[in-house]
Scaffold this motif. Structure first.
Motif, PDB file in Angstrom:
ATOM      1  N   PHE A 346     -40.439 109.628 -45.857  1.00 32.66           N
ATOM      2  CA  PHE A 346     -40.636 109.549 -47.309  1.00 32.66           C
ATOM      3  C   PHE A 346     -40.383 110.890 -47.994  1.00 32.66           C
ATOM      4  CE2 PHE A 346     -44.639 111.317 -46.046  1.00 32.66           C
ATOM      5  CZ  PHE A 346     -45.140 111.983 -47.160  1.00 32.66           C
ATOM      6  N   LEU A 347     -40.385 111.976 -47.215  1.00 33.08           N
ATOM      7  CA  LEU A 347     -40.062 113.296 -47.747  1.00 33.08           C
ATOM      8  C   LEU A 347     -38.578 113.616 -47.585  1.00 33.08           C
ATOM      9  CD1 LEU A 347     -43.088 115.394 -46.405  1.00 33.08           C
ATOM     10  CD2 LEU A 347     -42.669 114.731 -48.776  1.00 33.08           C
ATOM     11  N   GLY A 348     -37.824 112.664 -47.038  1.00 34.91           N
ATOM     12  CA  GLY A 348     -36.403 112.902 -46.809  1.00 34.91           C
ATOM     13  C   GLY A 348     -36.127 113.659 -45.527  1.00 34.91           C
ATOM     14  N   LEU A 349     -37.099 113.669 -44.607  1.00 30.86           N
ATOM     15  CA  LEU A 349     -36.942 114.390 -43.348  1.00 30.86           C
ATOM     16  C   LEU A 349     -36.706 113.406 -42.219  1.00 30.86           C
ATOM     17  CD1 LEU A 349     -39.883 116.939 -43.750  1.00 30.86           C
ATOM     18  CD2 LEU A 349     -37.456 117.389 -44.090  1.00 30.86           C
ATOM     19  N   GLU A 350     -35.581 113.578 -41.516  1.00 30.47           N
ATOM     20  CA  GLU A 350     -35.222 112.677 -40.425  1.00 30.47           C
ATOM     21  C   GLU A 350     -34.831 113.507 -39.210  1.00 30.47           C
ATOM     22  OE1 GLU A 350     -31.830 109.322 -39.406  1.00 30.47           O
ATOM     23  OE2 GLU A 350     -32.467 109.606 -41.498  1.00 30.47           O
ATOM     24  N   LEU A 351     -35.603 113.364 -38.134  1.00 27.89           N
ATOM     25  CA  LEU A 351     -35.391 114.147 -36.924  1.00 27.89           C
ATOM     26  C   LEU A 351     -34.312 113.526 -36.042  1.00 27.89           C
ATOM     27  CD1 LEU A 351     -36.639 116.587 -35.274  1.00 27.89           C
ATOM     28  CD2 LEU A 351     -37.971 114.850 -34.054  1.00 27.89           C
ATOM     29  N   ASN A 352     -33.410 114.370 -35.546  1.00 26.64           N
ATOM     30  CA  ASN A 352     -32.427 113.948 -34.549  1.00 26.64           C
ATOM     31  C   ASN A 352     -33.088 114.110 -33.179  1.00 26.64           C
ATOM     32  OD1 ASN A 352     -30.353 114.105 -32.505  1.00 26.64           O
ATOM     33  ND2 ASN A 352     -28.848 114.328 -34.148  1.00 26.64           N
ATOM     34  N   GLU A 353     -33.427 112.999 -32.551  1.00 26.15           N
ATOM     35  CA  GLU A 353     -34.220 113.068 -31.327  1.00 26.15           C
ATOM     36  C   GLU A 353     -33.454 113.708 -30.172  1.00 26.15           C
ATOM     37  OE1 GLU A 353     -37.436 113.381 -29.524  1.00 26.15           O
ATOM     38  OE2 GLU A 353     -37.521 112.314 -31.448  1.00 26.15           O
ATOM     39  N   VAL A 354     -32.147 113.546 -30.142  1.00 29.12           N
ATOM     40  CA  VAL A 354     -31.357 114.186 -29.083  1.00 29.12           C
ATOM     41  C   VAL A 354     -31.435 115.706 -29.220  1.00 29.12           C
ATOM     42  CG1 VAL A 354     -29.055 114.490 -28.117  1.00 29.12           C
ATOM     43  CG2 VAL A 354     -29.810 112.220 -28.862  1.00 29.12           C
ATOM     44  N   LEU A 365     -32.868 120.697 -36.336  1.00 31.17           N
ATOM     45  CA  LEU A 365     -33.085 119.498 -35.538  1.00 31.17           C
ATOM     46  C   LEU A 365     -32.963 118.217 -36.361  1.00 31.17           C
ATOM     47  CD1 LEU A 365     -36.204 120.656 -33.465  1.00 31.17           C
ATOM     48  CD2 LEU A 365     -33.772 121.063 -33.010  1.00 31.17           C
ATOM     49  N   ALA A 366     -32.593 118.351 -37.625  1.00 34.94           N
ATOM     50  CA  ALA A 366     -32.487 117.182 -38.493  1.00 34.94           C
ATOM     51  C   ALA A 366     -31.157 116.461 -38.281  1.00 34.94           C
ATOM     52  CB  ALA A 366     -32.618 117.600 -39.954  1.00 34.94           C
ATOM     53  N   THR A 367     -31.149 115.174 -38.643  1.00 32.74           N
ATOM     54  CA  THR A 367     -29.896 114.426 -38.623  1.00 32.74           C
ATOM     55  C   THR A 367     -29.002 114.892 -39.770  1.00 32.74           C
ATOM     56  OG1 THR A 367     -30.741 112.685 -40.085  1.00 32.74           O
ATOM     57  CG2 THR A 367     -31.107 112.402 -37.717  1.00 32.74           C
ATOM     58  N   LYS A 368     -27.739 114.546 -39.713  1.00 26.78           N
ATOM     59  CA  LYS A 368     -26.828 114.901 -40.801  1.00 26.78           C
ATOM     60  C   LYS A 368     -27.239 114.228 -42.104  1.00 26.78           C
ATOM     61  CE  LYS A 368     -22.743 115.756 -37.926  1.00 26.78           C
ATOM     62  NZ  LYS A 368     -21.333 115.364 -37.630  1.00 26.78           N
ATOM     63  N   GLN A 369     -27.837 113.037 -42.002  1.00 28.47           N
ATOM     64  CA  GLN A 369     -28.213 112.284 -43.190  1.00 28.47           C
ATOM     65  C   GLN A 369     -29.519 112.767 -43.809  1.00 28.47           C
ATOM     66  OE1 GLN A 369     -27.601 110.814 -40.143  1.00 28.47           O
ATOM     67  NE2 GLN A 369     -25.443 110.360 -40.582  1.00 28.47           N
ATOM     68  N   SER A 370     -30.278 113.566 -43.079  1.00 29.18           N
ATOM     69  CA  SER A 370     -31.581 114.016 -43.568  1.00 29.18           C
ATOM     70  C   SER A 370     -31.427 114.829 -44.850  1.00 29.18           C
ATOM     71  CB  SER A 370     -32.271 114.873 -42.497  1.00 29.18           C
ATOM     72  OG  SER A 370     -33.531 115.328 -42.938  1.00 29.18           O
ATOM     73  N   ALA A 371     -32.235 114.491 -45.857  1.00 30.66           N
ATOM     74  CA  ALA A 371     -32.179 115.228 -47.126  1.00 30.66           C
ATOM     75  C   ALA A 371     -32.734 116.633 -46.983  1.00 30.66           C
ATOM     76  CB  ALA A 371     -32.938 114.461 -48.207  1.00 30.66           C
ATOM     77  N   GLY A 372     -33.734 116.785 -46.121  1.00 28.38           N
ATOM     78  CA  GLY A 372     -34.309 118.107 -45.848  1.00 28.38           C
ATOM     79  C   GLY A 372     -34.004 118.509 -44.423  1.00 28.38           C
ATOM     80  N   ARG A 373     -34.039 119.788 -44.146  1.00 29.81           N
ATOM     81  CA  ARG A 373     -33.755 120.285 -42.811  1.00 29.81           C
ATOM     82  C   ARG A 373     -35.044 120.424 -42.017  1.00 29.81           C
ATOM     83  NH1 ARG A 373     -30.033 117.909 -43.352  1.00 29.81           N
ATOM     84  NH2 ARG A 373     -29.400 118.541 -41.248  1.00 29.81           N
TER      85      ARG A 373
END
Length: 397
Positions: A346-354, A365-373
Motif C-alpha cells: 500500500f506504500l508502493g513498496l514491492e520486494l524482489n524476493e530473488v 532489493l525492490a522490483t522494477k515496478q515498485s514505486a519506492g525503492r
C-alpha cells in the motif's frame, strides 16, 4: 599515520584502523568476551586475511584495549596512531557535535551515564584505558544522539507536564544517529539524489538494538528511540515502548523497585523475553523453523512492530521514496526483510524476493515496478567516526 576507532559495548569492543584520510580501512575486529565460542575476529584489510581466536584472557574493556594495541604493535601499526575516535551513545543536550575529549568532557559524560546504562559506562572505561596508553593522540567522542539534535520541537518533546522538560531535561534524544546519518547520505548517493530536500527515507536500523527514523532531505523528522535507548521498537533484550502504567502497577502492586524494572526492561525483555531462546535473531529464526512457538511469536511481534512503525513514519513524511534496512539483522536476515515488506504494498513498496535472498551490500532489493525503492545498506559507523576524528587532525596541522 592512522586513526583508530573504538565502539564499546558491555561485553564487546569493536575496532577499526583507518589511514590518515579516514578512507582506507586497514584492520577491523570484534572482541567478544561474553560469547566464549567467538572470541575475537580480525580482518586485515591490506592483506585480505581473516583471523579468529577463541581463547583470550579478556573479561572487560580495559583488557580488550590492551590486547588490541598489543596486536596492532605486533603488525607494526600501533605506533602510528594519530587519533582515536570513540563512539559514545548518549551526549545529552550538551554534546551535539564531535568533541575533543578532556577531563571536563569525561566528567560531563559520567554525569549522564544513567541515561544509557548499557553503553556510556563501558565507553568511558575504554576512553580512560586508551588515553593512558596513547596520551599524545587526539581522542574524539562522536555521539549517537548528535544527528537528532535538529529534530523538530514537536518531535523531541513528550506530552507530559512542560516543566519536566524545563526542569529535568526530559526530551527525546534519539540514538543510532551515526548509522542513520551514514545511511541517509549513502541512500542519496545510490538513488542519485544528493542535495535533494524532498528525498523521503525511512531507515530501519535493526540489530541487538533497533530504531527507525524518518529522514527528509537529509534531516531527521522523527525517530523511535527517545530519552533513553529503551523506547521504540522491540529489540534483542530491550522491551521497546510499552504502557507506562505497567511499571506503575508493578511498583505499587507487586513491589518492584527501580533496579528490578531496569534489569527486566533492558536485559530480560524483547526477543529474549518473548522467545525464551536467545537475543540473537539467528538462533530465534532457527528455533522458529524447528516449530518453537515462542520463537515464532517473538518474530511475529518483532515484524508487526517494525511494519506499524514504517507506516507511521511514512505518513509523517507524506510518502516514502526508499525504505532502508541496515545493521546486523537488517543486513543479514532475508526472512526479516521479506516478512516486513509483505504488507507494505500500500506504500508502493514491492520486494524482489530473488534479489532479497541473494542480497549484497548497498543494493536495491525492490522490483522494477515498485514505486519506492527498498535498499540494503551496510552501515559504516566506524568510517563516520574516523572522518570526524580526521577533521580534528586537520585542524591541528
Amino acid at each position: 599515520m592512522s586513526i583508530l576507532v573504538l565502539n564499546s559495548g558491555s561485553s564487546t569492543l569493536k575496532f577499526a584502523l583507518f589511514d590518515e584520510l579516514a578512507e582506507e580501512e586497514l584492520v577491523r575486529g570484534t572482541l567478544d568476551w561474553y560469547s566464549q565460542s567467538e572470541g575475537v575476529t580480525m580482518a586485515y584489510g591490506f592483506q585480505k586475511i581473516s583471523k579468529t581466536e577463541s581463547r583470550l584472557d579478556i573479561s572487560n574493556n580495559r583488557d580488550a584495549v590492551e590486547w588490541i594495541l598489543h596486536v596492532l604493535a605486533e603488525i607494526n601499526l600501533g605506533k602510528s596512531i594519530r587519533a582515536v575516535g570513540h563512539r559514545v551513545v548518549h551526549g545529552g543536550t550538551k554534546f551535539c557535535q564531535p568533541t575533543l575529549i578532556n577531563e571536563k568532557v569525561i566528567q560531563s559524560l559520567g554525569e549522564i551515564s544513567e541515561l544509557a546504562p548499557l553503553h556510556n559506562p563501558p565507553a568511558l572505561t575504554t576512553i580512560g584505558a586508551v588515553k593512558t596508553i596513547l596520551p599524545e593522540a587526539a581522542h574524539v567522542a562522536v555521539f549517537d544522539t548528535a544527528f537528532f539534535s535538529t529534530l523538530p520541537r514537536s518531535a523531541y518533546l513528550y506530552p507530559v507536564p512542560y516543566e519536566w522538560y524545563e526542569q529535568y531535561g526530559i526530551r527525546r534524544f534519539g540514538f543510532h544517529g551515526i548509522s542513520h546519518e551514514y545511511c541517509s547520505t549513502r541512500a542519496a548517493e545510490l538513488l542519485d539524489r544528493q542535495n535533494d530536500d524532498s528525498l523521503k527515507l525511512v531507515i530501519c536500523h535493526l540489530g541487538n538494538g533497533c530504531s527507525a527514523t524518518a529522514v527528509l532531505g537529509g534531516s531527521p523528522l522523527a525517530t523511535t528511540m527517545g530519552f533513553t535507548p529503551l523506547e521504540g521498537l522491540m529489540m534483542g533484550t530491550r522491551s521497546g515502548s510499552i504502557d507506562p502504567g505497567i511499571l506503575i502497577y508493578l511498583m505499587k502492586q507487586q513491589g518492584f523497585n527501580p533496579e528490578q524494572l531496569d534489569q527486566s526492561l533492558n536485559h530480560q525483555s524483547g526477543l529474549l523475553g518473548v522467545s525464551d531462546v536467545s537475543s540473537d535473531f539467528r538462533q530465534i529464526e532457527q528455533a522458529a523453523q524447528d516449530k518453537n512457538e515462542r520463537a515464532q511469536l517473538a518474530i511475529k511481534m518483532f515484524v508487526e512492530r517494525i511494519q506499524s512503525t514504517i507506516g507511521s513514519l511514512s505518513v509523517l513524511l507524506g510518502g516514502i521514496d526508499a525504505l532502508i534496512f541496515t545493521a546486523g539483522i537488517g543486513e543479514h536476515s532475508p526472512l526479516l526483510r521479506s516478512s516486513v515488506c509483505e504488507k507494505l504494498s500500500f506504500l508502493g513498496l514491492e520486494l524482489n524476493e530473488v534479489k532479497n535472498q541473494n542480497a549484497h551490500t548497498d543494493s536495491d532489493l525492490a522490483t522494477k515496478q515498485s514505486a519506492g525503492r527498498i535498499l540494503l545498506i551496510q552501515t559504516r559507523e566506524e568510517q563516520m567516526i574516523a572522518r570526524a576524528a580526521q577533521r580534528f587532525i586537520m585542524k591541528s596541522k
